[in-house]
Motif scaffolding. Structure first.
Motif, mmCIF file in Angstrom:
data_model
loop_
_atom_site.group_PDB
_atom_site.id
_atom_site.type_symbol
_atom_site.label_atom_id
_atom_site.label_comp_id
_atom_site.label_asym_id
_atom_site.label_seq_id
_atom_site.Cartn_x
_atom_site.Cartn_y
_atom_site.Cartn_z
ATOM 1 N N TRP A 80 140.301 7.805 19.598
ATOM 2 C CA TRP A 80 141.192 8.921 19.880
ATOM 3 C C TRP A 80 140.436 9.943 20.708
ATOM 4 C CZ3 TRP A 80 144.820 10.721 15.378
ATOM 5 C CH2 TRP A 80 145.476 9.612 14.828
ATOM 6 N N THR A 81 141.134 10.617 21.610
ATOM 7 C CA THR A 81 140.504 11.699 22.345
ATOM 8 C C THR A 81 140.329 12.914 21.436
ATOM 9 O OG1 THR A 81 142.590 12.666 23.090
ATOM 10 C CG2 THR A 81 141.628 10.922 24.468
ATOM 11 N N ALA A 82 139.466 13.830 21.861
ATOM 12 C CA ALA A 82 139.241 15.040 21.069
ATOM 13 C C ALA A 82 140.511 15.879 20.960
ATOM 14 C CB ALA A 82 138.111 15.861 21.694
ATOM 15 N N SER A 83 141.304 15.917 22.023
ATOM 16 C CA SER A 83 142.553 16.697 21.953
ATOM 17 C C SER A 83 143.554 16.058 20.999
ATOM 18 C CB SER A 83 143.167 16.849 23.349
ATOM 19 O OG SER A 83 143.451 15.591 23.927
ATOM 20 N N GLU A 84 143.581 14.728 20.944
ATOM 21 C CA GLU A 84 144.448 14.054 19.971
ATOM 22 C C GLU A 84 144.003 14.341 18.546
ATOM 23 O OE1 GLU A 84 145.832 10.087 22.520
ATOM 24 O OE2 GLU A 84 143.929 10.083 21.430
ATOM 25 N N LEU A 85 142.703 14.372 18.315
ATOM 26 C CA LEU A 85 142.189 14.678 16.975
ATOM 27 C C LEU A 85 142.580 16.096 16.560
ATOM 28 C CD1 LEU A 85 138.629 13.110 17.321
ATOM 29 C CD2 LEU A 85 140.492 12.231 15.903
ATOM 30 N N GLU A 86 142.479 17.040 17.490
ATOM 31 C CA GLU A 86 142.844 18.415 17.134
ATOM 32 C C GLU A 86 144.340 18.539 16.884
ATOM 33 O OE1 GLU A 86 142.161 23.043 18.400
ATOM 34 O OE2 GLU A 86 141.371 21.466 19.699
ATOM 35 N N GLU A 92 139.697 22.957 12.705
ATOM 36 C CA GLU A 92 138.486 22.895 11.901
ATOM 37 C C GLU A 92 137.966 21.463 11.790
ATOM 38 O OE1 GLU A 92 136.861 24.114 7.424
ATOM 39 O OE2 GLU A 92 138.846 24.759 8.090
ATOM 40 N N ARG A 93 138.855 20.522 11.481
ATOM 41 C CA ARG A 93 138.415 19.126 11.381
ATOM 42 C C ARG A 93 138.032 18.578 12.750
ATOM 43 N NH1 ARG A 93 142.505 15.543 8.025
ATOM 44 N NH2 ARG A 93 140.848 13.990 8.344
ATOM 45 N N ALA A 94 138.731 19.011 13.791
ATOM 46 C CA ALA A 94 138.378 18.555 15.135
ATOM 47 C C ALA A 94 136.977 19.019 15.514
ATOM 48 C CB ALA A 94 139.394 19.060 16.145
ATOM 49 N N PHE A 98 134.020 16.453 16.358
ATOM 50 C CA PHE A 98 133.385 16.530 17.663
ATOM 51 C C PHE A 98 131.869 16.659 17.522
ATOM 52 C CE2 PHE A 98 131.841 18.387 21.539
ATOM 53 C CZ PHE A 98 132.520 17.666 22.506
ATOM 54 N N ASP A 99 131.426 17.505 16.613
ATOM 55 C CA ASP A 99 129.987 17.672 16.418
ATOM 56 C C ASP A 99 129.314 16.358 16.030
ATOM 57 O OD1 ASP A 99 130.036 20.341 17.072
ATOM 58 O OD2 ASP A 99 130.105 21.051 14.997
ATOM 59 N N ARG A 385 129.002 15.892 5.599
ATOM 60 C CA ARG A 385 129.240 15.224 6.886
ATOM 61 C C ARG A 385 129.848 13.838 6.673
ATOM 62 N NH1 ARG A 385 125.041 15.454 11.425
ATOM 63 N NH2 ARG A 385 123.900 13.962 10.125
ATOM 64 N N PHE A 386 129.433 13.148 5.645
ATOM 65 C CA PHE A 386 130.051 11.868 5.310
ATOM 66 C C PHE A 386 131.555 12.039 5.090
ATOM 67 C CE2 PHE A 386 131.644 9.086 1.937
ATOM 68 C CZ PHE A 386 131.404 7.828 2.472
ATOM 69 N N ASP A 387 131.931 13.098 4.389
ATOM 70 C CA ASP A 387 133.342 13.323 4.070
ATOM 71 C C ASP A 387 134.184 13.555 5.321
ATOM 72 O OD1 ASP A 387 132.856 13.010 1.374
ATOM 73 O OD2 ASP A 387 132.724 15.157 0.955
ATOM 74 N N VAL A 388 133.565 14.062 6.395
ATOM 75 C CA VAL A 388 134.316 14.262 7.639
ATOM 76 C C VAL A 388 134.861 12.933 8.143
ATOM 77 C CG1 VAL A 388 134.123 14.945 10.065
ATOM 78 C CG2 VAL A 388 133.067 16.359 8.291
ATOM 79 N N LEU A 389 134.009 11.898 8.166
ATOM 80 C CA LEU A 389 134.480 10.589 8.616
ATOM 81 C C LEU A 389 135.293 9.869 7.548
ATOM 82 C CD1 LEU A 389 131.500 9.069 10.665
ATOM 83 C CD2 LEU A 389 133.495 10.336 11.466
ATOM 84 N N ALA A 390 134.903 10.036 6.284
ATOM 85 C CA ALA A 390 135.636 9.362 5.204
ATOM 86 C C ALA A 390 137.058 9.891 5.066
ATOM 87 C CB ALA A 390 134.889 9.530 3.890
ATOM 88 N N SER A 391 137.327 11.090 5.579
ATOM 89 C CA SER A 391 138.666 11.663 5.467
ATOM 90 C C SER A 391 139.612 11.202 6.573
ATOM 91 C CB SER A 391 138.580 13.196 5.493
ATOM 92 O OG SER A 391 138.165 13.662 6.772
ATOM 93 N N LEU A 392 139.114 10.420 7.534
ATOM 94 C CA LEU A 392 140.007 9.892 8.564
ATOM 95 C C LEU A 392 141.062 8.995 7.914
ATOM 96 C CD1 LEU A 392 137.419 8.970 11.350
ATOM 97 C CD2 LEU A 392 139.101 10.819 11.430
ATOM 98 N N PRO A 393 142.311 9.102 8.347
ATOM 99 C CA PRO A 393 143.372 8.339 7.687
ATOM 100 C C PRO A 393 143.237 6.845 7.941
ATOM 101 C CG PRO A 393 144.213 9.369 9.681
ATOM 102 C CD PRO A 393 142.812 9.898 9.483
ATOM 103 N N SER A 394 143.654 6.053 6.973
ATOM 104 C CA SER A 394 143.626 4.603 7.114
ATOM 105 C C SER A 394 144.696 4.010 6.227
ATOM 106 C CB SER A 394 142.250 4.045 6.732
ATOM 107 O OG SER A 394 141.925 4.402 5.402
#
Length: 422
Positions: A80-86, A92-94, A98-99, A385-394
């Motif tokens: 996904w692009t950064a704009s799609e993520l935001e 905040e999550r975007a 991004f970081d 930081r792990f939770d940032v990726l683990a929170s991506l929907p699936s």
């Protein structure tokens, strides 16, 4: 095992491999890792650096799967692009995504720290298949610069010859933060670094399952058993063999690559020596090797049965992009499975003391190393930081065991047809 899909350029030019088949019988450790690719190796290394005792088991050899046979392209970000993520998750999550996924290049850091010899080169070009694609790329590049201060170069169609000798594309975006490398040698370098940090690596040991025990988890392998406080499942395309429920979240797509003989006109084809991937759903992606071969990936198959002649299958895609080498000798042809999720975002998480990361959807050469290191952080009780990726929907693919792949194939074929229609 002998793998007919992997008579690859990478295997032929790999650094010297160590034999890691010795097994010490029933074993107890803090962390047991399943899978000797980028995710498992980086997780094992990062855990050992934090003082955990670590055993890694691999069913075949280090880098056997996608980590040792991919296109070698280092592309910052996610599918996904950064704009799609935001737009989907909010500012905040975007920012956090991004970081992690654009700014934090853990691959480059590991290569520098351990002196890994893997032909690392700088620069990645995304090439626009249509004028509309180029308009979207320009808009995204402007957004990245304005929103995050992330600078990339917008390349007009008239200027593309500075990067690529073909009239096929309508412009592109050059990202100096991206690049390319020899993926198998990177995996072998990670393995050496992990062993230097104290990790035990066992090859030719297939994990048969993960069982809950009173005082932790147990992995049963072909030859022994491992009792561990934590387990990391980093088997990606094979995750369903170890954890059948997690296997429902991905489907394998077969992808194929070729490497030409060394080319006298290699520098004319790709003058900036950047890796290139185009914007089609079934994309072409290509780059130069250190010895001036063109490594080219093109086409996908949704059957597990490979083409009878991989070179003949991929050559027409190469000839479309570079007709000037349509008849160039092809020295290597190979392929492998890419684990793809429903939304093309990786599926990362934990179930008690079992961590997993898979489904990188063809965009994993950078993010897998990061995922492994974030798992190690979470084990050390720093999970932010792990939770940032683990929170991506699936969510799992529909259709159950027998219909999941056919239904996914129908959807993927529709998107591939849209490429052909325009």
């Amino acid at each position: 095992m002998t793998d007919p899909l992997n008579p690859s350029y990478y295997a032929a030019t790999a650094l010297e491999r160590q034999s890691r088949n010795e097994i010490r019988g029933e074993t107890r450790c803090d962390v047991a890792v399943i899978g000797g690719g980028f995710t498992g190796l980086s997780a094992a290394l990062a855990c050992a650096e934090r003082g955990f005792s670590v055993v890694l088991v691999e069913a075949d050899h280090i880098g056997f799967g996608a980590s040792g046979r991919n296109g070698g392209q280092l592309i910052p970000g996610l599918r996904w692009t950064a704009s799609e993520l935001e737009a989907e998750f909010g500012a905040e999550r975007a920012d956090a995504l991004f970081d992690l996924c654009w700014r934090d290049n853990r691959v480059k850091a590991r290569i520098a720290k351990h002196g890994i010899d893997c032909d690392l080169k700088t620069g990645h070009l995304e090439a626009a298949w249509t004028p509309a694609d180029f308009g979207n790329m320009r808009q995204e590049a402007d957004y990245l610069a304005r929103r995050f201060g992330y600078r990339s170069e917008i390349v007009e169609k008239a200027d593309l010859a500075r990067h690529i000798a073909t009239p096929l594309y309508h412009g592109g975006v050059y990202d100096r933060h991206g690049g390319h490398f020899h993926p198998l040698n990177y995996a072998l370098g990670l393995a050496e670094a992990a062993e230097s940090a104290g990790v035990e690596i066992w090859e030719s040991q297939r994990a048969r399952g993960i069982d809950q025990r009173a005082h932790g988890l147990r992995i049963s392998t072909d030859g022994t058993g491992i009792d561990a406080r934590y387990v990391i499942d980093a088997t990606d395309s094979w995750i369903g063999e170890v954890e059948p429920d997690l296997g429902r979240y991905t489907v394998p797509i077969m992808n194929y690559n070729i490497a030409t003989a060394p080319l006298a006109i290699a520098d004319d084809l790709l003058p900036s020596d950047a890796a290139v991937a185009d914007s089609r759903f079934v994309l072409n992606y290509f780059r130069l090797s250190a010895d001036k071969r063109l490594i080219f990936g093109g086409g996908e198959r949704y059957s597990q049965t490979p083409p009878r002649d991989i070179a003949a299958f991929v050559r027409p895609f190469m000839a479309d992009v570079f007709p000037q080498i349509a008849d160039a000798p092809i020295d290597y042809g190979w392929g492998g499975a890419v684990a793809v999720t429903m939304n093309r975002l990786p599926h990362i998480g934990r179930r008690g003391n079992m961590f997993f990361a898979h489904g990188f959807s063809g965009h994993g050469a950078l993010i897998t190393t990061l995922a492994g290191e974030l798992i190690a952080e979470a084990m050390a009780e720093t999970a932010e930081r792990f939770d940032v990726l683990a929170s991506l929907p699936s969510r799992p693919f529909p259709g159950g065991k027998w219909l999941r792949r056919p239904l996914a194939t129908l959807g993927l074929l529709w998107y591939a047809l849209r490429d052909r229609l325009g």
